[in-house]
Design a protein around this motif. Structure first.
Motif, PDB file in Angstrom:
ATOM      1  N   LEU A  25      26.296   9.318 -24.907  1.00 44.22           N
ATOM      2  CA  LEU A  25      27.601   9.238 -25.568  1.00 44.22           C
ATOM      3  C   LEU A  25      27.395   8.646 -26.962  1.00 44.22           C
ATOM      4  CD1 LEU A  25      29.785   7.993 -22.562  1.00 44.22           C
ATOM      5  CD2 LEU A  25      29.486  10.330 -23.390  1.00 44.22           C
ATOM      6  N   ASP A  26      27.336   9.550 -27.944  1.00 48.42           N
ATOM      7  CA  ASP A  26      27.065   9.133 -29.317  1.00 48.42           C
ATOM      8  C   ASP A  26      28.368   8.682 -29.970  1.00 48.42           C
ATOM      9  OD1 ASP A  26      25.658   8.653 -31.622  1.00 48.42           O
ATOM     10  OD2 ASP A  26      25.056  10.733 -31.980  1.00 48.42           O
ATOM     11  N   GLU A  27      28.307   7.658 -30.812  1.00 47.18           N
ATOM     12  CA  GLU A  27      29.494   7.088 -31.480  1.00 47.18           C
ATOM     13  C   GLU A  27      30.510   6.621 -30.435  1.00 47.18           C
ATOM     14  OE1 GLU A  27      29.533   7.145 -34.923  1.00 47.18           O
ATOM     15  OE2 GLU A  27      28.105   8.735 -35.418  1.00 47.18           O
ATOM     16  N   ILE A  28      30.004   6.009 -29.370  1.00 44.79           N
ATOM     17  CA  ILE A  28      30.842   5.597 -28.249  1.00 44.79           C
ATOM     18  C   ILE A  28      31.885   4.551 -28.642  1.00 44.79           C
ATOM     19  CG2 ILE A  28      29.007   3.981 -27.509  1.00 44.79           C
ATOM     20  CD1 ILE A  28      31.469   5.695 -25.162  1.00 44.79           C
ATOM     21  N   ALA A  34      18.422   6.589 -43.758  1.00 44.23           N
ATOM     22  CA  ALA A  34      17.559   7.759 -43.931  1.00 44.23           C
ATOM     23  C   ALA A  34      18.378   9.031 -44.168  1.00 44.23           C
ATOM     24  CB  ALA A  34      16.665   7.938 -42.704  1.00 44.23           C
ATOM     25  N   ARG A  35      19.610   9.063 -43.646  1.00 43.82           N
ATOM     26  CA  ARG A  35      20.436  10.256 -43.844  1.00 43.82           C
ATOM     27  C   ARG A  35      20.760  10.436 -45.324  1.00 43.82           C
ATOM     28  NH1 ARG A  35      24.450   9.049 -41.057  1.00 43.82           N
ATOM     29  NH2 ARG A  35      23.825  10.026 -39.127  1.00 43.82           N
ATOM     30  N   LYS A  36      21.181   9.318 -45.950  1.00 42.53           N
ATOM     31  CA  LYS A  36      21.491   9.368 -47.388  1.00 42.53           C
ATOM     32  C   LYS A  36      20.261   9.773 -48.187  1.00 42.53           C
ATOM     33  CE  LYS A  36      25.628   6.906 -48.297  1.00 42.53           C
ATOM     34  NZ  LYS A  36      25.772   5.519 -47.819  1.00 42.53           N
ATOM     35  N   LYS A  51      19.233   6.809 -34.810  1.00 43.02           N
ATOM     36  CA  LYS A  51      19.652   6.701 -33.407  1.00 43.02           C
ATOM     37  C   LYS A  51      19.848   8.085 -32.769  1.00 43.02           C
ATOM     38  CE  LYS A  51      23.406   4.446 -34.502  1.00 43.02           C
ATOM     39  NZ  LYS A  51      23.293   4.532 -35.966  1.00 43.02           N
ATOM     40  N   THR A  52      20.651   8.909 -33.415  1.00 42.72           N
ATOM     41  CA  THR A  52      20.951  10.228 -32.861  1.00 42.72           C
ATOM     42  C   THR A  52      19.684  11.082 -32.780  1.00 42.72           C
ATOM     43  OG1 THR A  52      23.174  10.113 -33.782  1.00 42.72           O
ATOM     44  CG2 THR A  52      22.383  12.292 -33.182  1.00 42.72           C
ATOM     45  N   ALA A  53      18.916  11.085 -33.869  1.00 46.12           N
ATOM     46  CA  ALA A  53      17.719  11.930 -33.909  1.00 46.12           C
ATOM     47  C   ALA A  53      16.718  11.490 -32.833  1.00 46.12           C
ATOM     48  CB  ALA A  53      17.084  11.873 -35.296  1.00 46.12           C
TER      49      ALA A  53
HETATM   50 MG   LIG Z   1      24.216   9.208 -35.257  1.00 39.82          MG
END
Ligand SMILES: [Mg+2]
Ligand SMILES: Nc1ncnc2c1ncn2[C@@H]1O[C@H](COP(=O)(O)OP(=O)(O)O)[C@@H](O)[C@H]1O
Length: 410
Positions: free
Chosen positions: A146-149, A250-252, A67-69
């Protein structure tokens, strides 16, 4: 004839590996398996380039689904495409870090030219007016991500969203589009209906990645780093399958890849194999457990320490009564208030659900029903981590502890 050192001349020097491409903040130029989500966002924000109005967007998805990327990638591409055409500024706010309305407005106001806004100190009205002036002077489109809203709204309510929507409606020459990112699907329940309908104009769900998809993502990363001959296919397959079992994160997967590469390098090997992945996984799990212990509330630490000391004194299985006694000794020794057995029982359940201990209800005949406690972590490491907490710095062995031969050397 070839030089006998040929293979060392051709191999990639491990010292040249650019580990930045394995950092969570790295945004690649290509995001495989997010084509359709990116397509929706491109269609939405592309409208700005044609003088149209994009919709506000809500992005849902579990951790590590990109999401963030993706939103950073969209923002970067959009700013690039808009050069010499329209003013577009994508402003990214991590609501876990900027966790109040003031700092979100301040970030917005200071991300564009105009009056400089102090980090703190102004009244909200003054702040609002200055941000409004800056944004209108900009004469363009602001995309406020707004990430992690969900974390913000759970803590502070949804006023911030209302304030941003209000600000947008009062602008004359500019426009703000809101993008909310959350991994909590139930987040919408926290919103007032006036905000909900505006924020929910476009909703995109990012599904977890499959093992094959993670493999493609990892392969891309390895290629970007230019080390495809240093990582075996078996290692990549193994990481992909482990990560897909863990919610398709995918982060892990990238973290595990990085740790595996580092392990292979530090043991002087010239290829990352499955064995490195298994060790990296163990290392990561161990680190996660220690981090969990480190962040436990102090009373729960006291309880766990009591259990560890009991086990260390030679008792293998113990009852809740013994555990309570051990806890009481630690709490007294550390000058902490002693909590009631009921609270201790709740904390035992917490430790159990964190996987640090196992508490099994057993029938012990004449002793009645009781819980038998077992420890699932390394004693010495867990004890060391707990004793690092300054609350236990002055911990003295109480007479009972001495009797039990508890060892609390720091
Ligand atoms: Mg994120
Ligand atoms: N489709 C993809 N292609 C390449 N890298 C990806 C992809 N999806 C996620 N990543 C990478 O995985 C990591 C986690 O992604 P992130 O966007 O932070 O997840 P989220 O915000 O959903 O928790 C980042 O390093 C990101 O670059």
């Amino acid at each position: 004839m070839d030089n006998i050192f040929k293979k060392y001349l051709e191999g990639k020097s491990v010292r040249n590996i650019d580990f930045k491409v394995f950092e969570p903040s790295f945004v690649p130029n290509k995001m495989p398996h997010r084509e359709s989500e990116i397509g929706i966002l491109v269609d939405n924000f592309g409208k700005i380039l044609m003088g149209g109005m994009p919709k506000n967007v809500l992005i849902f998805g579990k951790s590590g689904t990109g999401k963030t990327a993706v939103m950073k990638y969209i923002g970067r591409e959009l700013e690039d495409a808009s050069k010499n055409r329209v003013n577009i500024r994508s402003i990214f706010v991590n609501c876990q870090i900027k966790d109040n309305s003031y700092s979100i407005f301040e970030t917005m106001g200071n991300s564009i030219e105009g009056e400089k806004i102090p980090f703190t100190g102004w009244s909200f009205d003054r702040l609002y007016a200055a941000v409004k002036k800056n944004i209108d002077m900009y004469n363009g489109n602001i995309i406020l991500v707004l990430d992690e809203i969900d974390r913000f709204v759970k803590k502070n309510g949804d006023d911030i969203l209302y304030q941003v929507l209000l600000l947008d409606s009062e602008l004359e020459k500019s426009r703000i589009t809101l993008v909310g990112i959350t991994n909590d699907l139930k987040f919408m329940d926290y919103l007032d209906s006036r905000v909900k309908s505006r924020l929910n104009e476009e909703k995109i769900v990012f599904p977890p990645y499959t093992s094959e998809q993670i493999y493609d993502i990892l392969m891309d990363r390895v290629n970007i780093a230019g080390i495809n001959d240093f990582v075996s296919e078996g290692a990549l397959r193994l990481i992909s399958s482990l990560a897909s079992q863990e919610n398709g994160d995918a982060r892990k997967a990238i973290e595990m890849l990085k740790a595996s590469i580092q392990l292979a390098i530090s043991s002087g090997e010239n290829k990352v194999e499955e064995a490195h992945v298994f060790s990296a996984k163990n290392r990561m799990e161990y680190d996660a457990i220690m981090e969990t212990i480190k962040t436990l509330p102090v009373q729960t630490k006291a309880l766990l320490l009591g259990i560890l000391l009991l086990r260390e004194s030679g008792t293998i299985q113990f009852t809740t009564g013994e555990v309570f006694e051990a806890y009481r000794n630690v709490a007294n020794g550390a000058n902490l208030p002693v909590l009631t057995p009921r609270r201790i029982s709740d904390m035992l359940s917490d430790l159990d659900s964190l996987g640090l201990i196992s508490a099994n209800v057993t029938s012990l005949g004449r002793y009645g029903r009781t819980k038998m406690i077992e420890i699932n972590v390394s004693f010495t490491d867990a004890k060391r981590v707990i004793l690092e907490d300054e609350n236990f710095r002055g911990l003295k062995a109480t007479p009972t502890m001495k009797q039990l031969r508890f060892n609390i050397d720091h």
